[in-house]
Design an enzyme around this catalytic site. Structure first.
Site, PDB file in Angstrom:
ATOM      1  NE  ARG A  52      -3.140   0.210   3.155  1.00 52.36           N
ATOM      2  CZ  ARG A  52      -2.641   0.648   4.319  1.00 52.36           C
ATOM      3  NH1 ARG A  52      -2.199   1.866   4.446  1.00 52.36           N
ATOM      4  NH2 ARG A  52      -2.600  -0.162   5.359  1.00 52.36           N
ATOM      5  CE1 TYR A 105     -13.574  11.280 -17.970  1.00 53.85           C
ATOM      6  CE2 TYR A 105     -13.441  11.404 -15.587  1.00 53.85           C
ATOM      7  CZ  TYR A 105     -13.655  10.673 -16.739  1.00 53.85           C
ATOM      8  OH  TYR A 105     -13.961   9.341 -16.652  1.00 53.85           O
ATOM      9  CG  ASP A 178      -7.013  15.868 -16.538  1.00 53.71           C
ATOM     10  OD1 ASP A 178      -6.267  15.223 -17.306  1.00 53.71           O
ATOM     11  OD2 ASP A 178      -8.102  15.422 -16.119  1.00 53.71           O
ATOM     12  CE  LYS A 203      -9.567   7.724 -19.861  1.00 56.20           C
ATOM     13  NZ  LYS A 203      -9.868   9.002 -19.292  1.00 56.20           N
TER      14      LYS A 203
END
Ligand SMILES: *Cc1c(COP(=O)(O)O)cnc(C)c1O
Length: 390
Positions: A52, A105, A178, A203
């Site tokens: 983690r 987005y 972004d 993406k």
């Protein structure tokens, strides 16, 4: 880790994480599919305690992303949204204010409307294409300016350098970009002055629709430390297998991006010349209102475009359904050409009036141009026009 930072990006994405697996000398970096790590003696590890916090395979992808971002480190997350969420949780307190691009987005808008608002985070959506409108949205408690450029799905651009200067004229105000649509290879946000570069690695970085992922990079080492710590606390680190898959994808990123750009330009030019097309949004077309800004801050025009048919919304949807090679599916940046209808998908929770104001009309179709031959893509559009307008 490369000791040759003077290599070009296309070399770095292949060799930035070349630490050999000594048992077999496998050329691919292995998948460290493990939750935990053995202590050599109590409390002494080789730097990895629990997955983690950190994992060698995730680190390998982070090195590749840091190489193209030009930073010392990068951090990878389970998804693009978990990268944005970790950034906000790491940076913001109740009572802080955020300014965001109004064309953005859908998931990013939802994070603020549906989640962060319940934690006392204030926010304003502004037209960040205008420096004046952005400045007017600032308040004394504004801590973060979060922009998307080119913005999804209208491709509206914001001037990264001008907004960085604006943000830095205030105390304690960071600019995050972004950069999913272009990646640092086509738009180097950090060199343009942004404090944080965010990517949905789902993406272009992965490029093959195999994984979900996100990344954050910054030259601000204290901020990166804080984000690493928050990622460990909330558990938003990417899974090793996903990092490994994305690591294979990122090696071909420069080659794929060059093809995406070339194909998108051909398709955009063809659509723009078609009598049934009312409008094409592509930053490389001379008709694009912000082409000069695109030339100034982007190294190329990218693989994303959107367009409107000169027809009703109903016929526009029929047109999408009539396509055979272009695949109707959410997401973008993959080898497959993907087509979406933002008004009913990513931006469905905006009102019709709001969508029309932002240019996300019921007729708008978004296209992520893939690596298929542009000739075949254009033939697919041609047959769809004939089917719908016969
Ligand atoms: C897809 C996307 C996101 C969210 O990323 P996920 O990996 O789907 O969580 C954020 N911003 C942009 C511009 C995107 O296209």
């Amino acid at each position: 880790m490369t000791d040759r930072p003077d290599f070009d990006p296309s070399t770095l994405v292949i060799h930035s994480n070349r630490s050999y697996e000594r048992q077999s000398n496998s050329i691919l970096f292995p998948i460290h599919q493990t939750a935990t790590y053995i202590h050599e003696t109590v409390g002494v590890t080789k730097g990895y305690g629990y997955s983690r916090g950190a994992n060698p395979t995730v680190n390998a992808l982070e090195q590749a992303i840091a190489a193209i971002e030009g930073t010392r480190t990068a951090l990878c997350f389970r998804s693009g949204m978990s990268a944005i969420t970790t950034l906000c949780l790491g940076l913001l307190h109740a009572g802080d204010h955020v300014v965001l691009s109004e064309v953005i987005y859908g998931g990013t808008a939802r994070l603020f409307h549906q989640v962060l608002t319940h934690f006392g985070v204030e926010y304003t959506f502004a037209d960040t294409a205008s420096v004046e409108a952005t400045e007017q949205a600032f308040r004394p408690n504004t801590r973060l300016l979060f922009i998307e450029t080119p913005a999804n799905p209208t491709l509206r651009l914001s001037d990264v350098r001008a907004l960085a200067d604006l943000a830095h004229s205030r105390e304690n105000l960071l600019l995050a970009v972004d950069n999913t649509f272009l990646t640092p290879l086509l738009q180097d946000c950090l060199s343009l002055g942004a404090d944080i570069s965010m990517l949905s690695t789902t993406k272009y970085i992965d490029g093959h629709n195999a994984t979900l992922g996100g990344s954050l990079a910054s030259h601000n080492e204290a901020l990166m430390e804080r984000l690493l710590y928050v990622r460990k606390i909330i558990g938003s680190i990417q899974a090793p297998m996903d990092s490994w898959l994305a690591l294979q994808g990122v090696k071909t990123l420069p080659a794929r991006l060059a093809m995406h750009c070339e194909h998108a330009m051909k398709v955009a030019q063809w659509l723009a010349a078609h009598p049934r097309i009312a409008k094409v949004n592509y930053p490389g077309l001379p008709t694009f209102p912000q082409i000069e800004l695109a030339k100034k801050q982007q190294k190329a025009f990218g693989g994303m475009l959107s367009f409107e048919l000169d027809a009703s919304p109903e016929l526009s949807l029929k047109f999408v359904d009539a396509l055979k090679l272009c695949t109707c599916a959410e997401s973008l940046g993959s080898v497959e050409t993907l087509i979406t209808h933002p008004a009913t998908a990513s931006h469905c929770d905006l009102s019709l009036a709001e969508r029309d104001r932002l240019g996300i009309t019921d007729r708008l179709i978004r296209l992520s141009v893939g690596l298929e031959s542009p000739k075949d893509l254009i033939a697919d559009f041609e047959q769809a026009f004939q089917t719908v307008f016969a």
